[in-house]
Motif scaffolding. Structure first.
Motif, short mmCIF file in Angstrom:
data_model
loop_
_atom_site.label_atom_id
_atom_site.label_comp_id
_atom_site.label_asym_id
_atom_site.label_seq_id
_atom_site.Cartn_x
_atom_site.Cartn_y
_atom_site.Cartn_z
N MET A 89 -6.82 79.59 54.73
CA MET A 89 -5.76 78.97 55.50
C MET A 89 -4.54 79.87 55.44
SD MET A 89 -4.28 75.54 53.67
CE MET A 89 -3.99 75.73 51.93
N ARG A 90 -3.75 79.84 56.49
CA ARG A 90 -2.59 80.72 56.61
C ARG A 90 -1.31 79.89 56.40
NH1 ARG A 90 -2.35 85.68 58.23
NH2 ARG A 90 -0.53 86.59 59.20
N LEU A 91 -0.44 80.36 55.50
CA LEU A 91 0.82 79.70 55.21
C LEU A 91 1.96 80.68 55.46
CD1 LEU A 91 -0.13 78.14 51.76
CD2 LEU A 91 -0.20 77.02 53.99
N THR A 92 3.11 80.16 55.86
CA THR A 92 4.30 80.98 56.03
C THR A 92 5.24 80.65 54.88
OG1 THR A 92 4.09 80.93 58.43
CG2 THR A 92 6.24 81.52 57.55
N VAL A 93 5.76 81.68 54.23
CA VAL A 93 6.71 81.50 53.14
C VAL A 93 7.99 82.18 53.56
CG1 VAL A 93 7.18 81.94 50.70
CG2 VAL A 93 4.83 81.51 51.44
N LYS A 94 9.11 81.41 53.52
CA LYS A 94 10.38 81.92 54.00
C LYS A 94 11.46 81.74 52.95
CE LYS A 94 13.63 81.44 57.88
NZ LYS A 94 14.65 82.12 57.22
N ILE A 95 12.25 82.81 52.76
CA ILE A 95 13.43 82.75 51.90
C ILE A 95 14.58 82.29 52.78
CG2 ILE A 95 15.04 84.06 50.47
CD1 ILE A 95 12.80 86.00 49.86
N LEU A 96 15.43 81.40 52.27
CA LEU A 96 16.56 80.90 53.05
C LEU A 96 17.39 82.05 53.59
CD1 LEU A 96 18.25 78.45 53.94
CD2 LEU A 96 19.54 78.70 51.84
N GLN A 97 17.57 82.08 54.89
CA GLN A 97 18.30 83.12 55.61
C GLN A 97 17.86 84.52 55.17
OE1 GLN A 97 22.52 82.52 55.57
NE2 GLN A 97 22.35 80.84 57.01
N GLY A 98 16.58 84.68 55.01
CA GLY A 98 16.05 85.97 54.59
C GLY A 98 14.71 86.24 55.22
N SER A 99 13.96 87.07 54.56
CA SER A 99 12.67 87.47 55.10
C SER A 99 11.64 86.37 54.92
CB SER A 99 12.21 88.76 54.42
OG SER A 99 12.20 88.60 53.02
N GLU A 100 10.54 86.54 55.60
CA GLU A 100 9.43 85.62 55.46
C GLU A 100 8.14 86.41 55.50
OE1 GLU A 100 8.19 83.67 59.66
OE2 GLU A 100 10.08 82.93 58.86
N SER A 153 -0.92 71.92 54.23
CA SER A 153 -1.92 72.05 55.29
C SER A 153 -1.87 73.44 55.92
CB SER A 153 -1.69 70.97 56.36
OG SER A 153 -0.37 71.06 56.85
N ASP A 154 -2.95 73.80 56.59
CA ASP A 154 -3.04 75.09 57.26
C ASP A 154 -1.89 75.24 58.25
OD1 ASP A 154 -4.09 77.56 58.03
OD2 ASP A 154 -5.29 76.66 59.63
N GLY A 155 -1.25 76.40 58.23
CA GLY A 155 -0.11 76.65 59.12
C GLY A 155 1.19 76.12 58.58
N GLY A 156 1.18 75.56 57.37
CA GLY A 156 2.38 74.98 56.77
C GLY A 156 3.43 76.03 56.46
N LYS A 157 4.68 75.59 56.42
CA LYS A 157 5.79 76.48 56.10
C LYS A 157 6.37 76.08 54.75
CE LYS A 157 9.50 78.79 58.38
NZ LYS A 157 10.24 78.91 59.62
N ILE A 158 6.34 77.02 53.84
CA ILE A 158 6.85 76.81 52.50
C ILE A 158 8.16 77.57 52.38
CG2 ILE A 158 6.43 77.19 50.04
CD1 ILE A 158 3.44 77.07 50.65
#
Length: 145
Positions: free
Chosen positions: A1-12, A58-63
């Motif tokens: 499954m693919r997840l997106t991880v994002k830093i607040l106002q930063g890279s992901e 879940s798949d496609g979730g953003k963390i």
């Protein structure tokens, strides 16, 4: 499954993990992708910190990745008796300016007390903020809480 991880106002980044992956495995992938040590990561999904063994995303979730202050992060030296270290140069500038301003009107002892109390109150405010509060605060250019 693919997840997106994002830093607040930063890279992901996007990470690929199995549905049975544990939080520690995701943190290891994030460490490789964003160069943030596992010990400094706090992963938040739907406003809740991921700390249990099971991921529950879940798949496609953003963390959202919150980077803990600590080893390897430069910033303001801790105030006497303080257990935290603010992690940015702007904080250093602000507290130095506050100290300088108050020093013109108060004794050094009074100035130290006021600055330390202000630091403590700022940290308590930040610690009480959830992710939505932080996003709203950042979107207002740090003017409205």
């Amino acid at each position: 499954m693919r997840l997106t991880v994002k830093i607040l106002q930063g890279s992901e980044c996007s990470v690929n993990v199995s549905e049975s992956s544990k939080v520690c495995e995701v943190k290891a992938c994030v460490e490789q992708a964003l160069n943030v040590p596992v010990s400094s990561q706090r992963l938040v999904y739907k406003g809740k910190t991921l700390s249990a063994e099971e991921l529950g995303v879940s798949d496609g979730g953003k963390i959202h990745l919150m980077v803990k202050k600590g080893e390897g992060v430069t910033g303001v030296p801790p105030a006497p008796g303080s257990s935290h270290t603010p992690a940015s140069a702007p904080a250093l500038d602000f507290f130095m300016q506050l100290d300088s301003f108050l020093g013109k009107h108060l004794t050094q002892e009074q100035t130290d007390k006021v600055v330390n109390e202000f630091r403590k109150n700022c940290q308590l405010m930040v610690d009480s903020m959830n992710f939505e509060d932080i996003e709203r605060f950042a979107a207002s250019n740090c003017t409205k809480f």
